[in-house]
Design an enzyme around this catalytic site. Structure first.
Site, PDB file in Angstrom:
ATOM      1  N   LEU A   3      98.084   2.459  54.355  1.00 51.73           N
ATOM      2  CA  LEU A   3      96.929   1.578  54.359  1.00 51.73           C
ATOM      3  C   LEU A   3      97.032   0.494  55.423  1.00 51.73           C
ATOM      4  CD1 LEU A   3      96.413   1.123  50.516  1.00 51.73           C
ATOM      5  CD2 LEU A   3      94.716   2.071  52.093  1.00 51.73           C
TER       6      LEU A   3
ATOM      7  N   ASP B  38     105.767  -5.228  59.852  1.00 51.18           N
ATOM      8  CA  ASP B  38     106.414  -4.238  58.994  1.00 51.18           C
ATOM      9  C   ASP B  38     107.915  -4.402  59.137  1.00 51.18           C
ATOM     10  OD1 ASP B  38     105.297  -1.414  57.556  1.00 51.18           O
ATOM     11  OD2 ASP B  38     107.444  -1.536  57.949  1.00 51.18           O
TER      12      ASP B  38
ATOM     13  N   ASP C 240     110.795 -10.366  57.422  1.00 56.09           N
ATOM     14  CA  ASP C 240     110.630 -10.148  55.987  1.00 56.09           C
ATOM     15  C   ASP C 240     109.701 -11.226  55.439  1.00 56.09           C
ATOM     16  OD1 ASP C 240     110.827  -9.804  53.266  1.00 56.09           O
ATOM     17  OD2 ASP C 240     113.015  -9.946  53.169  1.00 56.09           O
TER      18      ASP C 240
ATOM     19  N   ASN D 222      99.616  -6.735  52.455  1.00 53.47           N
ATOM     20  CA  ASN D 222      99.656  -5.314  52.107  1.00 53.47           C
ATOM     21  C   ASN D 222     101.074  -4.801  51.854  1.00 53.47           C
ATOM     22  OD1 ASN D 222      98.287  -2.514  52.143  1.00 53.47           O
ATOM     23  ND2 ASN D 222      99.851  -2.301  53.733  1.00 53.47           N
TER      24      ASN D 222
ATOM     25  N   TYR E 241     105.625  -3.019  38.878  1.00 53.25           N
ATOM     26  CA  TYR E 241     104.535  -2.919  39.855  1.00 53.25           C
ATOM     27  C   TYR E 241     103.220  -3.448  39.270  1.00 53.25           C
ATOM     28  CZ  TYR E 241     101.256  -0.556  43.047  1.00 53.25           C
ATOM     29  OH  TYR E 241     100.241  -0.262  43.936  1.00 53.25           O
TER      30      TYR E 241
ATOM     31  N   LYS F 208     101.137  -6.629  40.716  1.00 54.88           N
ATOM     32  CA  LYS F 208      99.762  -6.479  41.197  1.00 54.88           C
ATOM     33  C   LYS F 208      98.778  -7.311  40.384  1.00 54.88           C
ATOM     34  CE  LYS F 208     100.292  -3.745  44.719  1.00 54.88           C
ATOM     35  NZ  LYS F 208     100.117  -4.326  46.081  1.00 54.88           N
TER      36      LYS F 208
ATOM     37  N   THR G  87      99.150   7.368  50.200  1.00 56.17           N
ATOM     38  CA  THR G  87     100.192   6.666  50.934  1.00 56.17           C
ATOM     39  C   THR G  87     101.538   7.160  50.413  1.00 56.17           C
ATOM     40  OG1 THR G  87     100.475   4.837  49.365  1.00 56.17           O
ATOM     41  CG2 THR G  87      98.700   4.621  51.002  1.00 56.17           C
TER      42      THR G  87
END
Length: 307
Positions: A22, A41, A76, A103, A174, A178, A208
């Site tokens: 994404l 990244d 990071d 993201n 997770y 989120k 992904t």
């Protein structure tokens, strides 16, 4: 790629976790609309372990080869210095910052009884802290600009998930991270509006590295005549993100959008349902009887993924 007249022409955009999936799709889509993009990244594997290659550099090369402008950042963003250097990179390279897209993330899935503390901490750190710290430093920059009389037209797009909205079996860490991102989004929208900042979140459904195991049975790429549209392609999500990251979305803030294939939905979140008022303290049995009646009148909760 000629974004001189694009929706984001002249805007400076930071995308975290933009080396693959994404994030890569978002970075390329912003560049195609004229944005100058900082591609962040860390270059780690799906489980957070170091990766030998540099996906951010590859995405920058793709953008430049198409005629766009981009620079790589390998810090990071779940550390204070990494997040601060991310904002500095945008300001020092392109003279400012207009849009932040959070993201970055990875998975360490376990059922709750098998979920180690380290796996909890790692996922919360990368997803939730990795959204908070870039937001904090970007907000500091935008506040200073506003106080100097240069009120920005700033945008933040956070990445949540259906797991954060409804929960997901085997993904307690997770789902919690989120869901936390959603709460952070609402608070940021309320606090930062005075500085010219709009903050929204998306809950994307796309192919992904993180979702390929979850959606293994439903993620096949269409084949044959009339199958040009791949409903699970990450690129389907990016138009929503680019619009939310542009000046065109004026007045839209504190919202969550689910994006899947060719469908976009405004998620309405927690709202007060049926209630009862006694005018004083409830007795245990009395309140229990009342609560059962309220639950019977309320809308049922959405199904948890994997249940």
């Amino acid at each position: 790629m000629d974004g001189r007249r694009g929706l984001c022409a002249g805007r400076v955009v930071v995308v975290t976790g933009a080396g693959r999936g994404l994030g890569r799709a978002h970075a390329r889509a912003f560049a195609a609309e004229g944005a100058r993009v900082v591609v962040n990244d860390l270059g780690v594997g799906l489980d957070g372990a170091p990766d030998a290659d540099s996906p951010a550099v590859r995405v920058v090369a793709e953008i430049r080869a198409a005629g766009g402008e981009a620079v790589a950042h390998g810090g990071d963003v779940a550390t204070n210095e990494g997040a601060a250097s991310l904002v500095r990179t945008a300001v020092e390279t392109y003279g400012g910052l207009d849009t932040l897209v959070g993201n970055a993330g990875f998975l360490r899935d376990r059922m709750l009884v098998n979920l180690a503390e380290d796996d909890w901490d790692a996922v919360i750190r990368v997803h939730l802290k990795g959204h908070f710290l870039p937001l904090k430093h970007a907000a500091g920059y935008w506040r200073a600009e506003a106080k100097a009389g240069r009120t920005p037209v700033a945008r933040v797009v956070h990445t949540s998930s259906g797991a954060g909205l409804l929960g997901s079996v085997g993904q307690g860490n997770y789902s919690a991270a989120k869901a936390g991102i959603l709460g952070l989004t609402l608070v940021a929208a309320a606090e930062l509006g005075r500085y010219g900042v709009q903050v929204n979140a998306i809950a994307p459904v796309a192919r992904t590295r993180m979702t390929e195991a979850v959606f293994a049975e439903t993620m096949a790429v269409p084949e044959g005549p009339g199958s040009a549209f791949d409903a699970m392609a990450p690129e389907n999500v990016s138009p929503v993100v680019v619009w939310l990251g542009s000046a065109a979305c004026s007045g839209v803030s504190g919202r969550v959008f689910e994006v899947e294939g060719g469908r976009v939905t405004v998620m309405e979140g927690w709202r007060r349902g049926p209630g009862a008022e006694r005018g004083g303290r409830w007795g245990v049995r009395e309140v229990g009887e009342t609560m059962l009646k309220l639950v019977a009148r309320a809308e049922p909760p959405g199904a948890v993924y994997g249940a």
